[in-house]
Design an enzyme around this catalytic site. Structure first.
Site, PDB file in Angstrom:
ATOM      1  N   ASN A 164      54.447  38.688  22.560  1.00  0.00           N
ATOM      2  CA  ASN A 164      53.730  37.329  22.194  1.00  0.00           C
ATOM      3  C   ASN A 164      52.983  37.572  20.825  1.00  0.00           C
ATOM      4  O   ASN A 164      51.938  37.649  20.905  1.00  0.00           O
ATOM      5  CB  ASN A 164      53.362  36.468  23.036  1.00  0.00           C
ATOM      6  CG  ASN A 164      54.454  36.014  23.875  1.00  0.00           C
ATOM      7  OD1 ASN A 164      54.949  34.886  23.447  1.00  0.00           O
ATOM      8  ND2 ASN A 164      54.343  36.268  25.609  1.00  0.00           N
ATOM      9  N   GLU A 165      53.482  38.181  19.356  1.00  0.00           N
ATOM     10  CA  GLU A 165      53.382  38.524  18.416  1.00  0.00           C
ATOM     11  C   GLU A 165      52.710  37.471  17.536  1.00  0.00           C
ATOM     12  O   GLU A 165      52.876  36.148  17.635  1.00  0.00           O
ATOM     13  CB  GLU A 165      54.618  38.949  17.688  1.00  0.00           C
ATOM     14  CG  GLU A 165      55.170  40.529  18.292  1.00  0.00           C
ATOM     15  CD  GLU A 165      54.484  41.717  18.267  1.00  0.00           C
ATOM     16  OE1 GLU A 165      53.154  41.185  18.258  1.00  0.00           O
ATOM     17  OE2 GLU A 165      54.864  43.249  18.359  1.00  0.00           O
ATOM     18  N   PRO A 166      52.389  37.822  16.457  1.00  0.00           N
ATOM     19  CA  PRO A 166      51.059  36.984  15.692  1.00  0.00           C
ATOM     20  C   PRO A 166      52.547  35.583  15.545  1.00  0.00           C
ATOM     21  O   PRO A 166      53.721  35.783  15.339  1.00  0.00           O
ATOM     22  CB  PRO A 166      50.246  37.820  14.486  1.00  0.00           C
ATOM     23  CG  PRO A 166      50.507  38.778  15.323  1.00  0.00           C
ATOM     24  CD  PRO A 166      51.006  38.812  16.320  1.00  0.00           C
TER      25      PRO A 166
END
Ligand code: GLP
Length: 267
Positions: A164-166
């Site tokens: 879950n990236e920025p």
């Protein structure tokens, strides 16, 4: 003259979640493994299964070594464990040695007595059209197992949990995502070069992870210090996905002294 205290805004901020700082990474990993083993033992003794979400990466390897050791010594059984690996590169066949499925088999699943049918991994070999259905089935499988009892998490230098990236939404579920350039650069060693790292991945969502009854974050080393500070002591927001851990009711971060280096001492 009394010595003035350092102004509040110059002092390192305190974490807003419970933190244990260990003398070494090895000690942090043994503590986490000990907690997982105790949870499995307690639930197994009561005739109950234990459902785990498990991370890949360099950091948790010593956790898996310790769990494998406890099993080898006859002190821990995974017969009543169901495991879900947090994420997987896509596209990447499950048979590829660089897949997370292969990683988990190598580092844990083939070293303990877990039922292979209960050691789940997302399938990076599926065609794009099959992914929405597979992601829904993954969520249903977690729910059918009774939900996650414990999610063990690492943290990426972008602040990602799993992949879950920025920008990842707080209510996100299992899905296909694009990997951040920093994440791909960090994975380059495993793939030979940055260009060979897949651009995308499958990941449990933040909501899937936060649904776990117990969440434990493991971070070690100086290169994690600034993101650990941002995640645990900074504002909660989607630009640092791991900051959502501050909203979980049963979370603890296990850090070595280096990863805790930019946090203020607990009072
Ligand atoms: C990958 C994984 C994450 C993991 C992160 C940190 O990106 N998808 O789940 O937390 O790496 O890895 P390391 O422990 O190698 O720093």
């Amino acid at each position: 003259m009394p010595r003035e205290r350092e102004p509040a805004d110059r002092r390192p901020p305190r974490a807003r979640v419970p933190v244990t700082v260990h003398a070494s990474a090895g000690e942090a990993c043994r503590a986490v493994a000990g907690e997982i083993a105790a949870l499995i033992a307690e639930r197994s003794a009561a005739g109950r299964d234990t459902v785990l979400a498990l991370p890949t990466g360099r950091t948790p390897r010593a956790v898996y070594d310790e769990l494998a050791r406890l099993h080898r010594e006859g002190r821990l059984s995974f017969r009543r464990v169901t495991a879900f690996t947090l994420d997987e590169y896509w596209p990447l066949p499950a048979t590829d040695p660089r897949s997370y499925r292969a990683f988990m088999a190598r580092h844990l699943f083939t070293r303990v007595d877990v039922d292979p049918a209960r050691a789940h991994g997302l399938d990076g070999g599926l065609p794009a059209a099959a992914l929405p259905g597979a992601c829904d089935a993954w969520e249903r499988a977690i729910a059918a197992a009774g939900g996650l009892d414990l999610a063990l998490l690492g943290i990426g230098r972008t602040g990602h949990l799993a992949f879950n990236e920025p920008g990842s939404p707080r209510d996100g579920r299992t899905r296909l995502v694009a990997l951040h350039p920093i994440t791909r650069a960090d994975a380059a060693a495993d793939f030979g070069s940055p260009a060979e790292v897949p651009q995308q991945a499958l990941t449990m969502g933040l909501a899937t992870i936060l649904g776990a009854r117990r969440v434990r974050l493991l971070a070690c080393g100086a290169r994690k210090a600034s993101i650990v500070r941002a995640a645990l002591a900074g504002p909660v927001g989607t630009d640092v996905p791991a900051s959502v851990l501050q909203e979980h009711g049963d979370v603890r971060a296990h850090l070595d002294a280096e990863a805790a280096g930019e946090l203020g001492a607990a009072e």
